[in-house]
Scaffold this motif. Sequence first.
Motif, PDB file in Angstrom:
ATOM      1  N   VAL A   1       0.844  -1.194   0.000  1.00  0.00           N
ATOM      2  CA  VAL A   1       0.000   0.000   0.000  1.00  0.00           C
ATOM      3  C   VAL A   1       0.876   1.238   0.000  1.00  0.00           C
ATOM      4  O   VAL A   1       1.719   1.411   0.888  1.00  0.00           O
ATOM      5  N   GLN A   2       0.676   2.093  -0.993  1.00  0.00           N
ATOM      6  CA  GLN A   2       1.396   3.357  -1.067  1.00  0.00           C
ATOM      7  C   GLN A   2       0.397   4.502  -1.171  1.00  0.00           C
ATOM      8  O   GLN A   2      -0.665   4.359  -1.780  1.00  0.00           O
ATOM      9  N   ILE A   3       0.769   5.629  -0.568  1.00  0.00           N
ATOM     10  CA  ILE A   3      -0.083   6.810  -0.584  1.00  0.00           C
ATOM     11  C   ILE A   3       0.520   7.857  -1.514  1.00  0.00           C
ATOM     12  O   ILE A   3       1.711   8.178  -1.416  1.00  0.00           O
ATOM     13  N   LEU A   4      -0.304   8.362  -2.414  1.00  0.00           N
ATOM     14  CA  LEU A   4       0.095   9.477  -3.264  1.00  0.00           C
ATOM     15  C   LEU A   4      -0.244  10.761  -2.513  1.00  0.00           C
ATOM     16  O   LEU A   4      -1.429  11.079  -2.348  1.00  0.00           O
ATOM     17  N   PRO A   5       0.757  11.489  -2.025  1.00  0.00           N
ATOM     18  CA  PRO A   5       0.464  12.638  -1.152  1.00  0.00           C
ATOM     19  C   PRO A   5      -0.076  13.838  -1.922  1.00  0.00           C
ATOM     20  O   PRO A   5       0.137  13.975  -3.135  1.00  0.00           O
ATOM     21  N   PHE A   6      -0.766  14.708  -1.197  1.00  0.00           N
ATOM     22  CA  PHE A   6      -1.250  15.943  -1.801  1.00  0.00           C
ATOM     23  C   PHE A   6      -0.098  16.728  -2.422  1.00  0.00           C
ATOM     24  O   PHE A   6      -0.267  17.381  -3.453  1.00  0.00           O
ATOM     25  N   SER A   7       1.056  16.646  -1.794  1.00  0.00           N
ATOM     26  CA  SER A   7       2.217  17.408  -2.264  1.00  0.00           C
ATOM     27  C   SER A   7       2.715  16.961  -3.625  1.00  0.00           C
ATOM     28  O   SER A   7       3.520  17.669  -4.257  1.00  0.00           O
ATOM     29  N   ALA A   8       2.244  15.822  -4.121  1.00  0.00           N
ATOM     30  CA  ALA A   8       2.659  15.364  -5.447  1.00  0.00           C
ATOM     31  C   ALA A   8       2.132  16.272  -6.548  1.00  0.00           C
ATOM     32  O   ALA A   8       2.663  16.295  -7.660  1.00  0.00           O
ATOM     33  N   GLY A   9       1.091  17.036  -6.244  1.00  0.00           N
ATOM     34  CA  GLY A   9       0.539  17.953  -7.227  1.00  0.00           C
ATOM     35  C   GLY A   9      -0.050  17.216  -8.419  1.00  0.00           C
ATOM     36  O   GLY A   9      -0.662  16.151  -8.279  1.00  0.00           O
ATOM     37  N   ALA A  10       0.135  17.784  -9.609  1.00  0.00           N
ATOM     38  CA  ALA A  10      -0.348  17.127 -10.827  1.00  0.00           C
ATOM     39  C   ALA A  10       0.381  15.792 -10.979  1.00  0.00           C
ATOM     40  O   ALA A  10       1.586  15.686 -10.757  1.00  0.00           O
ATOM     41  N   HIS A  11      -0.377  14.751 -11.371  1.00  0.00           N
ATOM     42  CA  HIS A  11       0.233  13.422 -11.413  1.00  0.00           C
ATOM     43  C   HIS A  11      -0.310  12.619 -12.590  1.00  0.00           C
ATOM     44  O   HIS A  11      -1.253  13.034 -13.280  1.00  0.00           O
TER      45      HIS A  11
END
Length: 275
Positions: free
Chosen positions: A192-202
Amino acid sequence: MANISTLDAGASPLHYYGFELRRYREAAGLTQRQLGEIINYTGSLIGQIETARKVPTLEFSQRVDAALGTGGALTRLVELVLRSQLPNWFQQVAELEARAVEICSFQEHLVLGLLQTEAYARAVLGALDQDKLDDRTAARLSRQRVFKKEEPPVFWAILSEGALFQEIGGPKVMREQLAHLLTFEHDPLVNVQILPFSAGAHAGMQGPFDIYRFAADPAIVYTEGYGSGHPTANPDTVKDCSLRYDHLQAAALSIKRSAELIRGVMEDRYGEQVA
């Protein structure tokens, strides 16, 4: 409504299950009430299952198999029954999950179905429709049996950080759901991995998708529309989505840092203190 004397065993997996349950019970010389007393269920429930008015659970099937010495016949059959309760457009997905050796999933606003707790699943499925909620929840949870197979698939799950904050079912349900995600922290087969809000556009901004890979068959990409599913083995689509998934994994937190974030949200937002 089905009648026990006219039940058509070929009408559906649920009808076939009811037919077989009745056959095994009668061969044992037991009434519905007597069997119910043995397995700690009501005779009325057994009657409803025998007449295809109620969907059996895995636990019920296991108890009946043990009581009647069926050699696990109903336990094997119940998986097909539960799969048949899924929406028609989604049944193919359950089959893909059952055959895959690797599953890569990306979801934005919800915890993926294969990782949902019972309470969370009920809240999601019952948001607008309470009809047959018990049966639909059991059908969704039955898909998680792929992790109990002798050779389970490797499962990669990327969730948007937003899924941790979308409060579905209330704080207690969310605490339980996030705690469930943490049980996979050291499982090499469920990642399980979380894509953080800080990743921005993805790379996943076009929406959720799944990639199913098999031992011998071509990979399949699955996306959903409203009330419909769209599986495809088109090589260009598979290549594009595989590249997108690689970029999502690169942008996501590591498994360890993802678990730390999940634990932090559970403690800070939902009030659960974890040692």
